[in-house]
Design an enzyme around this catalytic site. Sequence first.
Site, PDB file in Angstrom:
ATOM      1  N   HIS A  96       9.125  -3.412   3.197  1.00 50.11           N
ATOM      2  CA  HIS A  96       8.649  -3.530   1.783  1.00 50.11           C
ATOM      3  C   HIS A  96      10.179  -3.939   0.914  1.00 50.11           C
ATOM      4  O   HIS A  96      10.029  -4.914   0.032  1.00 50.11           O
ATOM      5  CB  HIS A  96       8.214  -2.315   1.226  1.00 50.11           C
ATOM      6  CG  HIS A  96       6.972  -2.007   2.207  1.00 50.11           C
ATOM      7  ND1 HIS A  96       6.538  -0.767   2.837  1.00 50.11           N
ATOM      8  CD2 HIS A  96       5.769  -2.608   2.143  1.00 50.11           C
ATOM      9  CE1 HIS A  96       5.554  -0.544   3.204  1.00 50.11           C
ATOM     10  NE2 HIS A  96       4.981  -1.858   2.976  1.00 50.11           N
TER      11      HIS A  96
ATOM     12  N   ILE B  61      10.865  -7.363   9.182  1.00 49.54           N
ATOM     13  CA  ILE B  61      12.184  -6.274   9.318  1.00 49.54           C
ATOM     14  C   ILE B  61      11.835  -5.442  10.390  1.00 49.54           C
ATOM     15  O   ILE B  61      10.566  -4.914  10.485  1.00 49.54           O
ATOM     16  CB  ILE B  61      12.350  -5.574   8.044  1.00 49.54           C
ATOM     17  CG1 ILE B  61      12.630  -6.607   7.000  1.00 49.54           C
ATOM     18  CG2 ILE B  61      13.438  -4.764   8.217  1.00 49.54           C
ATOM     19  CD1 ILE B  61      13.956  -7.657   7.058  1.00 49.54           C
TER      20      ILE B  61
ATOM     21  N   MET C  11       0.853  -1.115  -0.140  1.00 49.01           N
ATOM     22  CA  MET C  11       0.103  -0.041   0.110  1.00 49.01           C
ATOM     23  C   MET C  11       0.772   1.213  -0.121  1.00 49.01           C
ATOM     24  O   MET C  11       0.373   2.230   0.376  1.00 49.01           O
ATOM     25  CB  MET C  11      -0.798  -0.007   1.158  1.00 49.01           C
ATOM     26  CG  MET C  11      -2.016  -0.978   1.264  1.00 49.01           C
ATOM     27  SD  MET C  11      -3.415  -1.158   2.183  1.00 49.01           S
ATOM     28  CE  MET C  11      -2.715  -1.006   3.660  1.00 49.01           C
ATOM     29  N   GLY C  12       2.374   1.203  -0.298  1.00 47.53           N
ATOM     30  CA  GLY C  12       3.015   2.338  -0.471  1.00 47.53           C
ATOM     31  C   GLY C  12       3.423   2.747   0.771  1.00 47.53           C
ATOM     32  O   GLY C  12       3.370   1.984   1.939  1.00 47.53           O
ATOM     33  N   ALA C  13       4.130   3.898   0.864  1.00 49.31           N
ATOM     34  CA  ALA C  13       4.889   4.628   1.849  1.00 49.31           C
ATOM     35  C   ALA C  13       5.848   3.611   2.560  1.00 49.31           C
ATOM     36  O   ALA C  13       5.860   3.103   3.580  1.00 49.31           O
ATOM     37  CB  ALA C  13       3.936   4.917   3.298  1.00 49.31           C
TER      38      ALA C  13
ATOM     39  N   GLY D 134       4.824 -10.434   3.768  1.00 45.63           N
ATOM     40  CA  GLY D 134       5.675 -10.308   5.078  1.00 45.63           C
ATOM     41  C   GLY D 134       4.942 -11.181   6.305  1.00 45.63           C
ATOM     42  O   GLY D 134       3.731 -10.746   6.334  1.00 45.63           O
TER      43      GLY D 134
ATOM     44  N   SER E  10       3.955   1.394   7.686  1.00 45.90           N
ATOM     45  CA  SER E  10       3.886   2.522   7.162  1.00 45.90           C
ATOM     46  C   SER E  10       3.337   3.379   8.358  1.00 45.90           C
ATOM     47  O   SER E  10       3.530   4.556   8.305  1.00 45.90           O
ATOM     48  CB  SER E  10       2.928   2.350   5.998  1.00 45.90           C
ATOM     49  OG  SER E  10       3.679   1.605   5.193  1.00 45.90           O
TER      50      SER E  10
ATOM     51  N   ASP F 296       2.493  -9.652   8.769  1.00 42.02           N
ATOM     52  CA  ASP F 296       0.895  -9.678   8.796  1.00 42.02           C
ATOM     53  C   ASP F 296       0.637 -11.039   8.908  1.00 42.02           C
ATOM     54  O   ASP F 296       0.419 -11.776   7.768  1.00 42.02           O
ATOM     55  CB  ASP F 296       0.424  -8.946   7.514  1.00 42.02           C
ATOM     56  CG  ASP F 296       0.590  -7.485   7.585  1.00 42.02           C
ATOM     57  OD1 ASP F 296      -0.080  -6.741   8.250  1.00 42.02           O
ATOM     58  OD2 ASP F 296       1.603  -6.865   7.015  1.00 42.02           O
TER      59      ASP F 296
HETATM   60  P1  AMP Z   1       1.629  -2.960   3.547  1.00 37.32           P
HETATM   61  O1  AMP Z   1       2.186  -2.013   2.589  1.00 37.32           O
HETATM   62  O2  AMP Z   1       1.384  -2.649   4.794  1.00 37.32           O
HETATM   63  O3  AMP Z   1       0.237  -3.437   2.971  1.00 37.32           O
HETATM   64  O4  AMP Z   1       2.443  -4.400   3.279  1.00 37.32           O
HETATM   65  C1  AMP Z   1       2.931  -4.616   2.255  1.00 37.32           C
HETATM   66  C2  AMP Z   1       3.657  -6.134   2.339  1.00 37.32           C
HETATM   67  O5  AMP Z   1       4.846  -5.970   3.043  1.00 37.32           O
HETATM   68  C3  AMP Z   1       2.874  -7.058   3.037  1.00 37.32           C
HETATM   69  O6  AMP Z   1       3.068  -8.261   2.757  1.00 37.32           O
HETATM   70  C4  AMP Z   1       3.336  -7.037   4.655  1.00 37.32           C
HETATM   71  O7  AMP Z   1       3.348  -8.156   5.533  1.00 37.32           O
HETATM   72  C5  AMP Z   1       5.032  -6.571   4.135  1.00 37.32           C
HETATM   73  N1  AMP Z   1       5.627  -5.875   5.476  1.00 37.32           N
HETATM   74  C6  AMP Z   1       4.964  -4.686   5.931  1.00 37.32           C
HETATM   75  N2  AMP Z   1       6.018  -4.464   7.018  1.00 37.32           N
HETATM   76  C7  AMP Z   1       6.820  -5.297   7.140  1.00 37.32           C
HETATM   77  C8  AMP Z   1       7.927  -5.635   7.899  1.00 37.32           C
HETATM   78  N3  AMP Z   1       8.283  -4.699   8.975  1.00 37.32           N
HETATM   79  N4  AMP Z   1       8.823  -6.699   7.653  1.00 37.32           N
HETATM   80  C9  AMP Z   1       8.386  -7.579   6.627  1.00 37.32           C
HETATM   81  N5  AMP Z   1       7.380  -7.281   5.916  1.00 37.32           N
HETATM   82  C10 AMP Z   1       6.589  -6.310   6.194  1.00 37.32           C
END
Ligand code: AMP
Length: 282
Positions: free
Chosen positions: A40, A180, A33-35, A151, A190, A154
């Site tokens: 990521h 991470i 979802m960016g940011a 990741g 984010s 989640d």
């Molecule tokens: P999001 O942008 O929050 O929807 O995350 C996009 C992808 O990045 C998802 O598969 C998340 O699980 C992964 N992700 C977000 N934060 C982390 C993190 N700290 N470590 C590993 N994967 C992450």
Amino acid sequence: MHVLIVATTHKELIEILSDWKKKKQSVGLVPTMGALHSGHLELLKICHEDCDKSVVSIFVNPKQFNNLSDYEKYPITLEADKKLLKENQCDLLFAPHHDEVYPQSFSPIKLDISELNSVFEGPFRPGHFDGVIQVVHRLFQMLEPQKAFFGLKDFQQCLVINRLKQELHPKLQLVFCSIIREESGLAMSSRNRRLSDEGLNKAALIYKSMLHVKNLFQQVEPKDALGFAKYLLEQASFEIEYLDLANSDSLKPMEKWQKKGKNVVLAAVWLEGIRLIDNVQF
Ligand code: AMP
């Protein structure tokens, strides 16, 4: 200098993907979802090493927000994201508008995830996983990747996506990547951008308190270990939605320790009006 292709429509994608297909190049997808942050970028790095072409999608999916204000406040940093993607060798950014993902003809798919949806995030975020399923299914349909990267931050989402793969995308390979963290131990997110400096420091206690549970594995009863972690967080004025033990395969909440490697402690807490989640597996 690495070239990052940016596509916003399905039509543009079809051309790019057919070119790659002709050249027999494998495609890996990292939905986001960016940011973007280092969490990521780690997914992108693994994707880049594993596939001929790496695609990152950025779409803030309204269907997965059960709270309008959380959706409206979700950080959007598209120009900075493009720069990071280029620096990190991403081949294609897919940043679609709402109507590309959900055209008039869109009809939602139905997937029975009732037992996964009845625990942890499910009851606190009604409709969230259904929204995740819809968007990820659409992205899989539009991009037809051979591999997709998610990741473990989640954790519950990974199990839901695995179900989607089993039911509707059997050929797709899923790769689940480790969490991470900041140096403090705080899981990158984010949403951390919305915390004050003081909040950022304080939020490190989430992981620290969960590590106490891990360290108390088989030393005391789970409820006492979890109780101690909750006490630490409450003392620091976190509001806890859940902090519990589950079996890491089924995600069923457990009162007894599972055998080594099958325990997962999951938490969702509020700090400064921001909802943060984390988990620890052991
Ligand atoms: P999001 O942008 O929050 O929807 O995350 C996009 C992808 O990045 C998802 O598969 C998340 O699980 C992964 N992700 C977000 N934060 C982390 C993190 N700290 N470590 C590993 N994967 C992450």
